[in-house]
Design a protein around this motif. Structure first.
Motif, PDB file in Angstrom:
ATOM      1  N   GLY A   1      12.553  10.130  -8.742  1.00  0.00           N
ATOM      2  CA  GLY A   1      11.948  10.340 -10.054  1.00  0.00           C
ATOM      3  C   GLY A   1      10.590   9.695 -10.250  1.00  0.00           C
ATOM      4  N   PHE A   2       9.905   9.392  -9.152  1.00  0.00           N
ATOM      5  CA  PHE A   2       8.578   8.785  -9.233  1.00  0.00           C
ATOM      6  C   PHE A   2       7.542   9.752  -8.678  1.00  0.00           C
ATOM      7  N   SER A   3       6.366   9.693  -9.211  1.00  0.00           N
ATOM      8  CA  SER A   3       5.277  10.541  -8.723  1.00  0.00           C
ATOM      9  C   SER A   3       4.614   9.874  -7.507  1.00  0.00           C
ATOM     10  N   ALA A   4       3.801  10.640  -6.820  1.00  0.00           N
ATOM     11  CA  ALA A   4       3.036  10.090  -5.700  1.00  0.00           C
ATOM     12  C   ALA A   4       2.104   8.977  -6.194  1.00  0.00           C
ATOM     13  N   GLU A   5       1.568   9.127  -7.394  1.00  0.00           N
ATOM     14  CA  GLU A   5       0.701   8.086  -7.964  1.00  0.00           C
ATOM     15  C   GLU A   5       1.485   6.810  -8.251  1.00  0.00           C
ATOM     16  N   GLN A   6       2.725   6.948  -8.725  1.00  0.00           N
ATOM     17  CA  GLN A   6       3.549   5.763  -8.961  1.00  0.00           C
ATOM     18  C   GLN A   6       3.891   5.082  -7.642  1.00  0.00           C
ATOM     19  N   LEU A   7       4.158   5.861  -6.608  1.00  0.00           N
ATOM     20  CA  LEU A   7       4.396   5.298  -5.277  1.00  0.00           C
ATOM     21  C   LEU A   7       3.163   4.522  -4.822  1.00  0.00           C
ATOM     22  N   LYS A   8       2.006   5.115  -4.995  1.00  0.00           N
ATOM     23  CA  LYS A   8       0.758   4.447  -4.615  1.00  0.00           C
ATOM     24  C   LYS A   8       0.608   3.130  -5.368  1.00  0.00           C
ATOM     25  N   SER A   9       0.918   3.128  -6.642  1.00  0.00           N
ATOM     26  CA  SER A   9       0.820   1.919  -7.458  1.00  0.00           C
ATOM     27  C   SER A   9       1.763   0.831  -6.944  1.00  0.00           C
ATOM     28  N   ILE A  10       2.986   1.213  -6.593  1.00  0.00           N
ATOM     29  CA  ILE A  10       3.950   0.244  -6.059  1.00  0.00           C
ATOM     30  C   ILE A  10       3.433  -0.343  -4.749  1.00  0.00           C
ATOM     31  N   ILE A  11       2.919   0.501  -3.873  1.00  0.00           N
ATOM     32  CA  ILE A  11       2.388   0.029  -2.587  1.00  0.00           C
ATOM     33  C   ILE A  11       1.222  -0.924  -2.808  1.00  0.00           C
ATOM     34  N   ILE A  12       0.340  -0.593  -3.728  1.00  0.00           N
ATOM     35  CA  ILE A  12      -0.808  -1.468  -4.021  1.00  0.00           C
ATOM     36  C   ILE A  12      -0.321  -2.810  -4.554  1.00  0.00           C
TER      37      ILE A  12
ATOM     38  N   LEU B   1      13.311   2.490  -3.439  1.00  0.00           N
ATOM     39  CA  LEU B   1      12.009   2.924  -2.940  1.00  0.00           C
ATOM     40  C   LEU B   1      11.262   1.757  -2.298  1.00  0.00           C
ATOM     41  N   ILE B   2      11.317   0.600  -2.912  1.00  0.00           N
ATOM     42  CA  ILE B   2      10.674  -0.590  -2.354  1.00  0.00           C
ATOM     43  C   ILE B   2      11.288  -0.925  -0.996  1.00  0.00           C
ATOM     44  N   GLU B   3      12.601  -0.832  -0.897  1.00  0.00           N
ATOM     45  CA  GLU B   3      13.256  -1.086   0.392  1.00  0.00           C
ATOM     46  C   GLU B   3      12.771  -0.095   1.447  1.00  0.00           C
ATOM     47  N   LEU B   4      12.602   1.165   1.056  1.00  0.00           N
ATOM     48  CA  LEU B   4      12.133   2.173   2.015  1.00  0.00           C
ATOM     49  C   LEU B   4      10.685   1.920   2.428  1.00  0.00           C
ATOM     50  N   ILE B   5       9.881   1.416   1.511  1.00  0.00           N
ATOM     51  CA  ILE B   5       8.501   1.039   1.857  1.00  0.00           C
ATOM     52  C   ILE B   5       8.548  -0.071   2.905  1.00  0.00           C
ATOM     53  N   HIS B   6       9.437  -1.051   2.706  1.00  0.00           N
ATOM     54  CA  HIS B   6       9.581  -2.130   3.687  1.00  0.00           C
ATOM     55  C   HIS B   6       9.953  -1.580   5.060  1.00  0.00           C
TER      56      HIS B   6
END
Length: 156
Positions: A129-140, A100-105
């Motif tokens: 297996g991550f929620s939209a909130e978890q994605l937001k947290s990773i991006i932050i 997921l981190i690679e895809l954010i990059h």
């Protein structure tokens, strides 16, 4: 920094190629060929989500292919025949988070995350297996220069 869809902070570039390269070089080496091809295909799909492939997005996809240890014929095969890839999601939550981190990059590599790219990111987050909130947290965390090891620890 702006809020996209009222949820995700997207602003300045959040990838750190040197730090990321050091951390992930060996991380993909133990993965199956199916997992490697799946990760590369996901990166290409992410890059193409807004309908065009920027040179920076292509470069990031090729960096991922190199990290994964994919050969030139394997890369060409995935690009030419994406339906042939046996889509495989890693079992480990840590590996799914790294994907997921690679895809954010990839999504951010051209300096802008389009609404289409954001939708694809959310879809991959859910697939992994991550929620939209978890994605937001990773991006932050990424936006605040959080160490990738700390990010992975926070979601594992």
């Amino acid at each position: 920094m702006r809020e996209e869809a009222g949820v995700f902070p997207i602003g300045r570039p959040i990838f750190h190629p040197i730090q990321e390269w050091r951390f992930t070089m060996g991380f993909f080496s133990h993965r199956s060929t199916d997992e490697k091809k799946t990760m590369f295909l996901a990166a290409v799909q992410m890059a193409m989500a807004d309908g065009h492939l920027e040179p920076s997005e292509f470069a990031w996809c090729m960096l991922i292919a190199a990290r994964l240890g994919l050969t030139e014929p394997e890369v060409k095969s995935v690009i030419d025949n994406p339906d042939s890839v046996n889509f495989t999601v890693p079992e480990s939550k840590k590996e799914r988070a790294l994907n997921l981190i690679e895809l954010i990059h990839v999504s951010e590599s051209d300096g802008d995350v389009s609404p289409e790219e954001l939708k694809v990111l959310v879809a991959f987050a859910i697939l992994y297996g991550f929620s939209a909130e978890q994605l937001k947290s990773i991006i932050i965390q990424m936006a605040h220069d959080e160490n990738i090891g700390n990010i992975l620890a926070s979601v594992s």
